[in-house]
Design an enzyme around this catalytic site. Structure first.
Site, mmCIF file in Angstrom:
data_model
loop_
_atom_site.group_PDB
_atom_site.id
_atom_site.type_symbol
_atom_site.label_atom_id
_atom_site.label_comp_id
_atom_site.label_asym_id
_atom_site.label_seq_id
_atom_site.Cartn_x
_atom_site.Cartn_y
_atom_site.Cartn_z
ATOM 1 C CE LYS A 1 10.478 -14.162 -10.176
ATOM 2 N NZ LYS A 1 10.519 -14.926 -11.442
ATOM 3 N N PRO A 2 7.609 -9.063 -8.154
ATOM 4 C CG PRO A 2 8.270 -7.697 -6.376
ATOM 5 C CD PRO A 2 8.769 -8.319 -7.647
ATOM 6 N N GLY B 1 -9.421 19.662 16.313
ATOM 7 C CA GLY B 1 -9.071 18.498 17.117
ATOM 8 C C GLY B 1 -10.196 18.151 18.071
ATOM 9 C CD GLN C 1 -14.766 24.477 19.588
ATOM 10 O OE1 GLN C 1 -14.232 23.658 20.320
ATOM 11 N NE2 GLN C 1 -15.801 24.176 18.817
ATOM 12 C CD GLU D 1 -9.113 22.397 7.296
ATOM 13 O OE1 GLU D 1 -9.490 23.580 7.426
ATOM 14 O OE2 GLU D 1 -9.247 21.542 8.198
ATOM 15 C CG HIS E 1 -12.644 21.926 9.405
ATOM 16 N ND1 HIS E 1 -11.453 21.630 10.015
ATOM 17 C CD2 HIS E 1 -13.616 21.596 10.285
ATOM 18 C CE1 HIS E 1 -11.686 21.120 11.218
ATOM 19 N NE2 HIS E 1 -12.990 21.097 11.406
ATOM 20 C CB CYS F 1 -12.514 23.495 13.940
ATOM 21 S SG CYS F 1 -14.105 22.702 14.295
ATOM 22 N N GLY G 1 -9.235 25.424 17.105
ATOM 23 C CA GLY G 1 -8.320 26.568 17.211
ATOM 24 C C GLY G 1 -9.052 27.863 17.458
ATOM 25 C CB SER H 1 -0.919 -0.018 1.216
ATOM 26 O OG SER H 1 -0.150 -0.086 2.384
ATOM 27 C CB SER H 2 1.878 3.813 1.284
ATOM 28 O OG SER H 2 1.151 3.584 2.452
#
Ligand code: GLN
Length: 555
Positions: A193-194, A356, A387, A522, A520, A383, A385, A13-14
């Site tokens: 091979k993989p 958060g 508060q 972003e 948010h 958010c 931040g 993955s990734s």
């Protein structure tokens, strides 16, 4: 009629399947096609909303309020089509829907099975995401299948897309497989091979890929491509290198130069004008030629996994490009910040406190917000931040001792931030914390609009109306707004419908740039336009940078 491209991944993955899918979508869009992307996640959670950011990275939120995989963020940053709830679904959602139908008697007494009931459901969900057979239908839907071929979990998805491709008929679907070609330093060789094995696995289930995207730390030489082609039954021109690049904006160009979009359009019998990747080339140029730099510190909780703040990092980078500077982001774990060491923030050009959940590290964030306010360092609170900035202001400017959010101190004497059910009573009196703490379904989610107060910093940035996305439970308590206002806090935007506080700021007469937003922003930043709020924030950081270190400004 919508055509489909199914993108699978192999070996590990990734490898950047999300970026590869988004890049292909971007190239096809530049050829004049209407494109969308759909992500299938093979886990049992109904959505990633309740998953830890440490495990799963950021939860991306769409306009229609879906909590989705962060790949949808890449999608929106790469193509024009906006993502909706239907662009991402999980095994959990599929099973939920099948089981509800079963309880409802929809299967008329049949034995309900993975094949055909689950696989049919998957096909219906894919078609729904593409707007198939509706006026909203796209020309091409690129369907990214999460996980790695060979996983037990993703088998029903693979079986479903194989069936779908068969049902649609010839030239209606293409398969792209992302694989890994490792360089073995000791042998001085690239190993195929993989790749041979992962394609074998795919062909076992009846899927023959049309193209292989070979991730490697370099371009794959022709003789190795020929070998891969022979072993995998993929035409040699379909064996495409996806080398490491220093910016993701290079990927569309890299894939196009090797003919990936040509191959897909051929296979799907799509006749379009040629691709035009100028906007991508411009971005690559911009990232390579900054005229200066700013250093922003993010004081957050999930600082160990950069994927947790994916959209935020991207938004800052976009704003850097708009301001022709490189944005360097330092991360500090808010749990390590205290009044004794908060002065370390003085060396940064701006402070950002992101969103958060939960009490851990909150006092450090409050401390950072106070330092930024008192030292006149540009501050953006998002958010949570926003508060913490409100709590800080209540405690140290408005004289509301021990003010807090009921999320962190249910018994606080001054719940300046609280659940609406805790503060909105018929007679306006402040209620105390309710006992309900259901973790699902109580959030304010998705896009909402607010009116912006003229004459404020927010108004300079947004104009009269701001529409942004939300993901939170707690709100600025209306019962304290007067006290905060009298102490000098400006409430510069409120939602149109419920008049919830959306933006707070300090007047520019007392602070150069101090803004907290409950939403948010972003999620809506794109590399083309950037985002007005982040553009303004980075500009403020640049101003501080130039005034504190003039010799470094154009370094
Ligand atoms: N924990 C806060 C709330 O639920 C903030 C959430 C966030 O920052 N996304 O309101």
């Amino acid at each position: 009629m919508t055509k489909f491209v199914f993108v699978t991944g192999g070996v590990v993955s990734s490898l950047g399947k999300g970026i590869a899918s988004a890049s292909l979508a971007a190239i096809l869009e530049s050829r004049g096609l209407k494109v969308t992307l759909i992500k299938l996640d093979p886990y049992l959670n109904v959505d990633p909303g309740t998953m830890s950011p440490f495990q799963h990275g950021e939860v991306f939120v769409t306009d229609d309020g879906a909590e989705t995989d962060l790949d949808l963020g890449h999608y929106e940053r790469f193509i024009e089509t906006r993502m909706k709830k239907t662009n991402n679904f999980t095994t959990g959602q599929i099973y939920k829907s099948v089981l509800e139908k079963e309880r409802h008697g929809d299967y008329l007494g049949k034995t309900v099975q993975v094949i055909p009931h689950v696989t049919n459901e998957i096909q219906d969900f894919i078609k729904r995401g593409a707007g198939f057979d509706t006026p909203q239908a796209v020309d091409v839907a690129i369907v990214e299948i999460g996980g790695t071929v060979g996983d037990i979990e993703s088998l029903p998805f693979l079986e479903a897309v194989r069936q779908l491709s068969l049902r649609l008929g010839p030239n209606q679907a293409a398969f792209v497989h992302l694989t890994y070609v490792p360089w073995i330093a000791a042998a001085g060789e690239l190993k195929t091979k993989p790749t041979q094995h992962t394609v074998q696995k795919l062909r076992e289930i009846g899927i023959q890929p049309d193209a292989l995207l070979c991730r490697a730390d370099r371009m794959i030489p022709d003789d190795e491509r020929e070998k891969i082609s022979l072993f995998t039954n993929v035409a040699q021109w379909g064996v495409i290198s996806m080398p490491d690049v220093d910016t993701i904006y290079k990927v569309p160009r890299v894939l196009h130069e090797q003919g990936l979009d040509g191959l897909i359009c051929d296979k799907l019998r799509l006749n379009t004008p040629p691709a035009n990747l100028k906007r991508w080339d411009d971005l690559v140029y911009e990232t390579a030629h900054p005229q200066g730099a700013v250093n922003i510190v993010m004081v957050g909780k999930y600082v160990d996994l950069s994927d947790s703040y994916k959209s935020l990092n991207e938004a800052l980078r976009h704003a850097g490009m708009k301001n022709h500077v490189r944005v360097k982001i330092d991360y500090i774990d808010s749990e390590t910040i205290s009044p004794d060491n908060v002065a370390q923030l003085a060396r940064f050009d701006a402070v950002l406190v992101p969103g958060g959940f939960g009490v851990r590290g909150v006092e450090g964030k409050i401390c950072a917000a106070r330092f930024a306010r008192e030292q006149k360092i540009p501050y953006l609170g998002i958010c949570l931040g926003m508060q913490v900035a409100t709590i800080e202001f209540a405690r140290h400017v408005a004289g509301l001792k021990d003010a807090n959010s009921t999320e962190f101190d249910p018994a606080t004497p001054h719940p300046v931030i609280a659940l609406i059910t805790e503060w909105k009573d018929a007679d306006g009196s402040i209620k105390t914390r309710s006992e309900d703490s259901d973790l699902g379904g109580t959030m304010r989610l998705g896009a909402q609009s607010s009116d912006v107060v003229p004459g404020t910093l927010a108004h300079q940035i947004y104009g009269n109306v701001v529409t942004e996305r939300h993901r939170h439970r707690y709100e600025a308590n209306v019962n304290y707004l007067d006290a905060l206002r009298q102490a000098g806090l400006v409430i510069s935007a409120k939602t149109q419908r419920e008049h919830l506080t959306e933006i707070v700021e300090l007047p520019q007469t007392v602070h150069p740039w101090f803004v907290g937003v409950q939403f948010h922003p972003e999620f809506k930043s794109t590399p083309w336009a950037g985002h007005p709020l982040f553009n303004a924030f980075v500009r403020a950081a640049l101003q501080r940078h130039t005034s504190t270190t003039p010799e470094k400004a154009l370094a």
